[in-house]
Write a protein that holds these residues in place. Structure first.
Motif, PDB file in Angstrom:
ATOM      1  N   ILE A 195       2.425   9.828  -5.777  1.00 48.02           N
ATOM      2  CA  ILE A 195       3.797   9.830  -6.288  1.00 48.02           C
ATOM      3  C   ILE A 195       3.819   9.883  -7.818  1.00 48.02           C
ATOM      4  O   ILE A 195       4.849   9.645  -8.438  1.00 48.02           O
ATOM      5  N   SER A 196       2.694  10.229  -8.424  1.00 46.37           N
ATOM      6  CA  SER A 196       2.566  10.168  -9.883  1.00 46.37           C
ATOM      7  C   SER A 196       3.601  11.023 -10.604  1.00 46.37           C
ATOM      8  O   SER A 196       4.192  10.596 -11.596  1.00 46.37           O
ATOM      9  N   PRO A 231      -3.525   2.844 -10.243  1.00 44.09           N
ATOM     10  CA  PRO A 231      -4.340   3.958  -9.746  1.00 44.09           C
ATOM     11  C   PRO A 231      -3.654   5.282 -10.085  1.00 44.09           C
ATOM     12  O   PRO A 231      -2.426   5.346 -10.246  1.00 44.09           O
ATOM     13  N   GLU A 232      -4.426   6.319 -10.199  1.00 49.27           N
ATOM     14  CA  GLU A 232      -3.909   7.614 -10.652  1.00 49.27           C
ATOM     15  C   GLU A 232      -2.741   8.109  -9.798  1.00 49.27           C
ATOM     16  O   GLU A 232      -1.790   8.687 -10.311  1.00 49.27           O
ATOM     17  N   HIS A 233      -2.796   7.858  -8.479  1.00 45.68           N
ATOM     18  CA  HIS A 233      -1.751   8.411  -7.607  1.00 45.68           C
ATOM     19  C   HIS A 233      -0.414   7.675  -7.711  1.00 45.68           C
ATOM     20  O   HIS A 233       0.594   8.115  -7.159  1.00 45.68           O
ATOM     21  N   PRO A 280       0.814  -1.223   0.000  1.00 43.10           N
ATOM     22  CA  PRO A 280       0.000   0.000   0.000  1.00 43.10           C
ATOM     23  C   PRO A 280       0.844   1.269   0.000  1.00 43.10           C
ATOM     24  O   PRO A 280       1.795   1.401   0.770  1.00 43.10           O
ATOM     25  N   ILE A 281       0.503   2.197  -0.889  1.00 39.11           N
ATOM     26  CA  ILE A 281       1.136   3.511  -0.960  1.00 39.11           C
ATOM     27  C   ILE A 281       0.010   4.535  -0.949  1.00 39.11           C
ATOM     28  O   ILE A 281      -0.812   4.572  -1.870  1.00 39.11           O
ATOM     29  N   ARG A 330       7.230  -2.591 -12.426  1.00 44.42           N
ATOM     30  CA  ARG A 330       5.985  -2.955 -11.748  1.00 44.42           C
ATOM     31  C   ARG A 330       5.808  -4.468 -11.810  1.00 44.42           C
ATOM     32  O   ARG A 330       6.461  -5.146 -12.603  1.00 44.42           O
ATOM     33  N   PHE A 331       4.862  -4.960 -10.996  1.00 39.84           N
ATOM     34  CA  PHE A 331       4.684  -6.401 -10.850  1.00 39.84           C
ATOM     35  C   PHE A 331       3.228  -6.807 -11.060  1.00 39.84           C
ATOM     36  O   PHE A 331       2.304  -6.136 -10.588  1.00 39.84           O
ATOM     37  N   ASN A 332       3.033  -7.912 -11.763  1.00 39.57           N
ATOM     38  CA  ASN A 332       1.719  -8.540 -11.915  1.00 39.57           C
ATOM     39  C   ASN A 332       0.625  -7.541 -12.269  1.00 39.57           C
ATOM     40  O   ASN A 332       0.662  -6.961 -13.349  1.00 39.57           O
ATOM     41  N   PHE A 333      -0.317  -7.283 -11.374  1.00 36.00           N
ATOM     42  CA  PHE A 333      -1.402  -6.376 -11.719  1.00 36.00           C
ATOM     43  C   PHE A 333      -1.050  -4.918 -11.497  1.00 36.00           C
ATOM     44  O   PHE A 333      -1.909  -4.045 -11.577  1.00 36.00           O
TER      45      PHE A 333
END
Length: 202
Positions: A18-19, A38-40, A13-14, A30-33
């Motif tokens: 940080i976009s 999400p936008e952020h 969870p973040i 990034r990993f898997n899904f």
């Protein structure tokens, strides 16, 4: 090889936005899904590390995440190539955790030339290295994809920043030892945590 800035974005969870920070890195892993994009957490993804075996892989094969693949430079399948005989056996006895879905997953990647696999020896070598740090809480099978991705980019001389690592999940990853290893890398100046204190809340 040119040194690049690499953000390894874990699935933990973040809660900060940080976009804008994500876009400043040369590469974003990034990993898997991919935490659902999400936008952020921004949209940039240059490296995608995917499970190719078990329940997670089955979900990926059936419902691959939709995102812009224009910037995608590599896709790494984190399980070794399957043995056809064993796969037939696993499917016969319905051993879901052992069934490989790599072919169905690769169909979703536009450029097949950027797809590669981790081999057994690579995973084994890093597990042996982790076990030097102490006794795991459970008998481990392999390091997590996150730890292996960090090691992969460090070995190529890149500057690695990490975020979204909670060191928990499947009990067959040696989480406590992975936390120790990453702490060592941070202390040595090889890895840094993304500074979230200055980020706006979501």
């Amino acid at each position: 090889m040119k040194t690049q800035s690499v953000l390894v974005l874990g699935n933990g969870p973040i809660n900060m936005d940080i976009s804008s920070e994500v876009n400043h890195f040369d590469r974003v892993v990034r990993f898997n899904f991919c935490s659902g994009f999400p936008e952020h957490l921004g949209e940039k993804c240059t490296d995608l590390w995917l499970s190719s075996r078990g329940k997670q892989a089955k979900k990926l094969a059936e419902n691959f995440p939709k995102f812009n693949m224009e910037n995608l430079q590599s896709v790494v399948l984190t399980e070794p190539a399957p043995n056809p005989v064993k796969q037939h056996f696993f499917k016969t006895i319905k051993r879901k955790g052992k069934i490989d879905f790599s072919n169905d997953i690769i169909k979703n990647i536009e450029n097949k030339h950027i797809v590669s696999r981790l081999d057994k020896q690579y995973r084994r070598d890093h597990l042996i290295d982790l076990l030097k740090l102490g006794k795991p809480d459970h008998k481990p099978v392999c390091p997590s994809s996150g730890l292996l991705a960090i090691a992969h980019f460090l070995e190529r001389g890149h500057k690695v920043t990490i975020v979204g690592f909670g060191f928990q999940g499947w009990k067959r990853h040696p989480w406590r030892l992975e936390k120790k290893k990453i702490s060592q890398w941070v202390e040595q100046g090889n890895v840094r945590w993304l500074d979230l204190d200055s980020m706006p809340d979501c």
